[in-house]
Write an enzyme that holds these catalytic residues in place. Structure first.
Site, mmCIF file in Angstrom:
data_model
loop_
_atom_site.group_PDB
_atom_site.id
_atom_site.type_symbol
_atom_site.label_atom_id
_atom_site.label_comp_id
_atom_site.label_asym_id
_atom_site.label_seq_id
_atom_site.Cartn_x
_atom_site.Cartn_y
_atom_site.Cartn_z
ATOM 1 N N TYR A 124 0.841 -1.206 0.000
ATOM 2 C CA TYR A 124 0.000 0.000 0.000
ATOM 3 C C TYR A 124 0.877 1.258 0.000
ATOM 4 O O TYR A 124 0.680 2.171 -0.808
ATOM 5 C CB TYR A 124 -0.918 -0.035 1.224
ATOM 6 C CG TYR A 124 -1.621 1.269 1.534
ATOM 7 C CD1 TYR A 124 -2.709 1.701 0.775
ATOM 8 C CD2 TYR A 124 -1.205 2.074 2.605
ATOM 9 C CE1 TYR A 124 -3.353 2.906 1.073
ATOM 10 C CE2 TYR A 124 -1.840 3.267 2.901
ATOM 11 C CZ TYR A 124 -2.918 3.675 2.137
ATOM 12 O OH TYR A 124 -3.546 4.858 2.428
ATOM 13 N N LYS A 128 1.125 4.173 -2.897
ATOM 14 C CA LYS A 128 0.787 5.578 -2.638
ATOM 15 C C LYS A 128 1.976 6.489 -2.999
ATOM 16 O O LYS A 128 1.787 7.573 -3.537
ATOM 17 C CB LYS A 128 0.374 5.775 -1.184
ATOM 18 C CG LYS A 128 -0.928 5.086 -0.775
ATOM 19 C CD LYS A 128 -2.151 5.625 -1.496
ATOM 20 C CE LYS A 128 -2.501 7.035 -1.079
ATOM 21 N NZ LYS A 128 -3.750 7.501 -1.747
HETATM 22 N N1 LIG Z 1 -7.928 5.508 6.028
HETATM 23 C C1 LIG Z 1 -6.737 5.853 6.563
HETATM 24 O O1 LIG Z 1 -6.440 5.535 7.724
HETATM 25 C C2 LIG Z 1 -5.752 6.676 5.766
HETATM 26 C C3 LIG Z 1 -4.511 6.983 6.350
HETATM 27 C C4 LIG Z 1 -3.611 7.763 5.633
HETATM 28 C C5 LIG Z 1 -3.941 8.209 4.358
HETATM 29 N N2 LIG Z 1 -5.137 7.884 3.812
HETATM 30 C C6 LIG Z 1 -5.443 8.368 2.443
HETATM 31 O O2 LIG Z 1 -6.501 9.315 2.565
HETATM 32 C C7 LIG Z 1 -7.324 9.240 1.398
HETATM 33 C C8 LIG Z 1 -8.772 9.064 1.817
HETATM 34 O O3 LIG Z 1 -8.890 7.829 2.538
HETATM 35 P P1 LIG Z 1 -10.255 7.385 3.235
HETATM 36 O O4 LIG Z 1 -9.928 7.017 4.635
HETATM 37 O O5 LIG Z 1 -11.329 8.373 2.965
HETATM 38 O O6 LIG Z 1 -10.528 6.045 2.425
HETATM 39 P P2 LIG Z 1 -11.832 5.136 2.440
HETATM 40 O O7 LIG Z 1 -12.788 5.577 3.491
HETATM 41 O O8 LIG Z 1 -11.339 3.723 2.434
HETATM 42 O O9 LIG Z 1 -12.485 5.469 1.034
HETATM 43 C C9 LIG Z 1 -11.857 5.120 -0.148
HETATM 44 C C10 LIG Z 1 -12.694 5.652 -1.280
HETATM 45 O O10 LIG Z 1 -12.052 5.241 -2.494
HETATM 46 C C11 LIG Z 1 -13.020 4.613 -3.307
HETATM 47 N N3 LIG Z 1 -12.438 3.645 -4.193
HETATM 48 C C12 LIG Z 1 -11.726 2.537 -3.881
HETATM 49 N N4 LIG Z 1 -11.418 1.872 -5.011
HETATM 50 C C13 LIG Z 1 -11.940 2.591 -6.040
HETATM 51 C C14 LIG Z 1 -11.968 2.422 -7.439
HETATM 52 N N5 LIG Z 1 -11.411 1.361 -8.038
HETATM 53 N N6 LIG Z 1 -12.588 3.350 -8.194
HETATM 54 C C15 LIG Z 1 -13.184 4.424 -7.619
HETATM 55 N N7 LIG Z 1 -13.221 4.627 -6.297
HETATM 56 C C16 LIG Z 1 -12.590 3.718 -5.523
HETATM 57 C C17 LIG Z 1 -13.972 3.957 -2.324
HETATM 58 O O11 LIG Z 1 -15.169 3.629 -3.007
HETATM 59 P P3 LIG Z 1 -16.123 2.405 -2.501
HETATM 60 O O12 LIG Z 1 -16.975 3.006 -1.406
HETATM 61 O O13 LIG Z 1 -16.891 2.048 -3.715
HETATM 62 O O14 LIG Z 1 -15.201 1.318 -2.016
HETATM 63 C C18 LIG Z 1 -14.117 5.077 -1.316
HETATM 64 O O15 LIG Z 1 -15.001 6.067 -1.795
HETATM 65 C C19 LIG Z 1 -6.749 8.114 0.548
HETATM 66 O O16 LIG Z 1 -5.878 8.648 -0.395
HETATM 67 C C20 LIG Z 1 -5.943 7.274 1.527
HETATM 68 O O17 LIG Z 1 -4.879 6.592 0.881
HETATM 69 C C21 LIG Z 1 -6.063 7.147 4.488
#
Ligand SMILES: NC(=O)c1ccc[n+]([C@@H]2O[C@H](COP(=O)([O-])OP(=O)(O)OC[C@H]3O[C@@H](n4cnc5c(N)ncnc54)[C@H](OP(=O)(O)O)[C@@H]3O)[C@@H](O)[C@H]2O)c1
Length: 285
Positions: A124, A128
């Protein structure tokens, strides 16, 4: 301004759809309307919407599953954002993208700054980091916002999982030797909107002066164990929380041991960030 927002069903995307409203016309697309695994579709949708700004919180975020699906994680987290950036270049558009504390290896016990050397230790994190590099290579006006330990009141996250497990169990055993800063999805969305309001006020020169990579996470740092204790305390849940080590709870993807980010650069850009415990209190309120 026409803003194309991806991942509107995710934790950050959901909050962004609200926070970005004051900045322009937000075209929020879920996976059904733009699947990041389908690069032809990504290109076609961007060409048809013709946004002035692309905001991309969508990502393959299943850290453990990514170990067995590296190609898919790379396509969604690296190739798709890279393509978005190339399409933004064609349109003269800007891009906001989100990245992670997991681009670092976690061996240094001090908050990381933007210029520190990266060295992801799982699939992952590598995917990224490749996404960051692809966007930077496109030479467009951009913000890459690295955040950490995201939680909120919807979606799949640590806060909601702990609150559910606490109803089902008498005690929770939680890892106490990984350090970082839990960050509320709303903090991320509101900070993004604040930066974009500054960009609008600053004109084209703003992106030249202020574009690039920023760390965007709550102030302070904690461990998953202490975070869980705070959740129980602030939510008024009576459940015993016991510390364990990472070795006691093996997972497919290795985690950085120390992944706190210094958000001093963002704070110096007039974007205040709350302490993690204050944000948690507000979220639960
Ligand atoms: N979550 C964490 O702890 C964390 C930590 C550090 C950084 N980040 C970064 O912060 C950002 C936001 O994360 P988040 O926590 O909001 O993530 P999240 O809640 O897991 O949401 C991910 C989103 O991406 C969509 N997605 C996944 N695969 C896809 C695809 N093939 N095509 C289109 N959409 C897709 C999902 O859609 P579905 O609902 O259809 O699955 C969902 O809307 C990301 O860049 C992540 O890498 C997250």
């Amino acid at each position: 301004m026409k803003i194309l927002l991806t991942g509107s069903t995710g934790q950050v995307g959901y909050e962004l759809e609200r926070s970005l409203q004051g900045l322009g016309e937000v075209i929020a697309l879920d996976r059904g309307r733009m699947d990041l695994a389908d690069l032809d579709q990504v290109r076609d949708v961007i060409r048809s919407v013709q946004p002035q700004l692309i905001v991309n919180p969508a990502a393959y975020t299943a850290v453990d599953k990514a170990e067995s699906e590296p190609a898919l994680a790379h396509r969604i987290n690296a190739e798709a954002p890279g393509l978005m950036a190339q399409e933004a270049a064609r349109l003269g558009a800007a891009m906001v993208h989100y990245s992670t504390d997991y681009v670092f290896d976690g061996t240094v016990a001090a908050p990381r700054v933007e210029t520190d050397a990266t060295g992801p230790i799982n699939v992952y994190g590598r995917s990224k980091l490749a996404g960051e590099e692809a966007i930077a290579a496109a030479g467009i006006p951009h913000l890459i916002l690295r955040t950490s330990w995201v939680y909120g009141l919807r979606g799949k996250n640590f806060l909601l999982t702990m609150m559910r497990l606490a109803q089902e169990r008498d005690e929770l055993r939680i890892v106490s030797d990984q350090h970082g800063a839990p960050t509320w999805s709303r903090t991320i969305a509101d900070s993004t909107a604040l930066m974009l309001a500054q960009a609008r006020a600053g004109g084209d020169g703003w992106w030249l002066r202020h574009g690039g990579t920023y760390h965007l996470s709550s102030q302070g740092q904690t461990t998953w164990f202490e975070f869980t204790q705070a959740i129980m305390e602030l939510a008024g849940i009576d459940c015993r929380v016991l510390p364990i080590t990472t070795a006691d709870y093996p997972l497919p993807a290795p985690r950085p041991q120390y992944s706190a980010l210094s958000s001093a650069k963002l704070m110096a850009a007039d974007c205040h960030l709350p302490h993690w415990k204050d944000a948690l209190r507000l979220c639960l309120k």
